[in-house]
Enzyme design. Structure first.
Site, PDB file in Angstrom:
ATOM      1  N   ASP A 194       0.867  -1.160   0.000  1.00 40.52           N
ATOM      2  CA  ASP A 194       0.000   0.000   0.000  1.00 40.52           C
ATOM      3  C   ASP A 194       0.916   1.226   0.000  1.00 40.52           C
ATOM      4  OD1 ASP A 194      -2.391   1.611   0.452  1.00 40.52           O
ATOM      5  OD2 ASP A 194      -1.652   1.823   2.501  1.00 40.52           O
ATOM      6  N   ASP A 248      -0.007   5.180   1.038  1.00 38.48           N
ATOM      7  CA  ASP A 248      -0.168   6.072   2.192  1.00 38.48           C
ATOM      8  C   ASP A 248      -0.299   5.290   3.492  1.00 38.48           C
ATOM      9  OD1 ASP A 248      -0.413   8.895   1.096  1.00 38.48           O
ATOM     10  OD2 ASP A 248      -1.794   7.785  -0.185  1.00 38.48           O
ATOM     11  N   THR A 252      -2.533   1.011  -4.434  1.00 35.34           N
ATOM     12  CA  THR A 252      -3.098   2.111  -3.673  1.00 35.34           C
ATOM     13  C   THR A 252      -4.543   2.396  -4.040  1.00 35.34           C
ATOM     14  OG1 THR A 252      -2.873   4.497  -3.235  1.00 35.34           O
ATOM     15  CG2 THR A 252      -2.115   3.726  -5.373  1.00 35.34           C
ATOM     16  N   SER A 253      -5.281   2.980  -3.105  1.00 35.72           N
ATOM     17  CA  SER A 253      -6.664   3.384  -3.351  1.00 35.72           C
ATOM     18  C   SER A 253      -6.752   4.768  -3.987  1.00 35.72           C
ATOM     19  CB  SER A 253      -7.458   3.378  -2.036  1.00 35.72           C
ATOM     20  OG  SER A 253      -7.547   2.071  -1.515  1.00 35.72           O
ATOM     21  N   LYS A 268     -10.371  -1.793  -2.322  1.00 29.50           N
ATOM     22  CA  LYS A 268     -10.211  -2.476  -1.042  1.00 29.50           C
ATOM     23  C   LYS A 268     -11.420  -2.169  -0.153  1.00 29.50           C
ATOM     24  CE  LYS A 268      -5.289  -1.330  -1.408  1.00 29.50           C
ATOM     25  NZ  LYS A 268      -4.183  -0.566  -0.801  1.00 29.50           N
ATOM     26  N   ASP A 320      -1.391  -0.715   6.240  1.00 32.04           N
ATOM     27  CA  ASP A 320      -1.627  -0.088   7.534  1.00 32.04           C
ATOM     28  C   ASP A 320      -3.103  -0.015   7.877  1.00 32.04           C
ATOM     29  OD1 ASP A 320      -2.467   3.195   7.055  1.00 32.04           O
ATOM     30  OD2 ASP A 320      -1.856   1.958   5.378  1.00 32.04           O
TER      31      ASP A 320
END
Length: 217
Positions: A12, A14, A107-108, A138, A163
């Protein structure tokens, strides 16, 4: 905990490789104010680890979503230059130790935003899977399965570093092994094969068989 070779590492962005928390809070707070969203309503929505489109849809009527989504995207991209995007401990060292084709960022965020933040901390990712590439974000496993497919990796041999609970769930549902990073959530909120403080607790050993990952709690 030791994840035997060959392992493919999926990160991931961030909260895992870097922190943009200062920028995120600054931009979303301004955005909420612009759109007349009260503090209590805004505080009840989970921001971290979710696509902006989902967050905006949680807060506004459908007819307002496209314009509001474009606005937060522009705020966040432009805010990168204002600071508040920094690498997290261990990131540079771990990535520098990995051979080509053994890792990707999942990543989102949209591609424009993800790449702006990665550039800000000097990360050149060989592959970035972002919100633009997928239909379901996600905690759906689609983003991680797509990364594995593009790298030609067996999902069972992939190790996901996350995270956020939603991201860890996505990794589990993809049939992958998981490492939780206690950078934005407490340890008891993270369900993973192992939970560590940050990537400084992770090492990669490269041999002829591939990459072996060691994550020390």
């Amino acid at each position: 905990m030791k994840f035997d070779a060959p392992a493919t590492l999926l990160f991931d962005n961030d909260g895992t490789l870097l922190s943009s928390l200062e920028s995120v809070v600054r931009c979303w707070t301004a955005w909420a104010r612009e759109h007349g969203i009260g503090e209590e309503e805004f505080a009840a929505v989970e921001l971290h680890g979710r696509p902006a489109a989902e967050i905006v849809a949680d807060l506004l009527p459908a007819e307002r979503v496209p314009t509001a989504l474009a606005r937060i995207e522009r705020l966040e991209v432009e805010d990168v230059a204002n600071g508040g995007v920094v690498p997290l401990p261990g990131t540079a060292e771990l990535l520098a130790s990995l051979p080509e084709g053994s890792w990707a960022v999942v990543t989102s965020a949209t591609r424009e935003l993800a790449e702006a933040r990665l550039r800000a901390v000097g990360i050149e990712a060989p592959l970035v899977i972002c919100a633009d590439d997928i239909v379901r974000g996600k905690p759906d496993p689609e983003p991680y399965l797509l990364a594995a497919r593009k790298l030609g990796a067996d999902p069972a041999r992939c190790v996901v570093f996350e995270d956020a609970p939603a991201g860890l769930e996505a990794g589990r549902r993809a049939g992958m092994r998981t490492v939780g990073l206690a950078t934005t959530h407490t340890r008891d909120q993270l369900r993973a094969d192992v939970v560590v403080e940050h990537l400084g607790s992770v090492t990669a050993q490269v041999t002829a068989e591939g990459v072996t990952v060691v994550a020390e709690d």
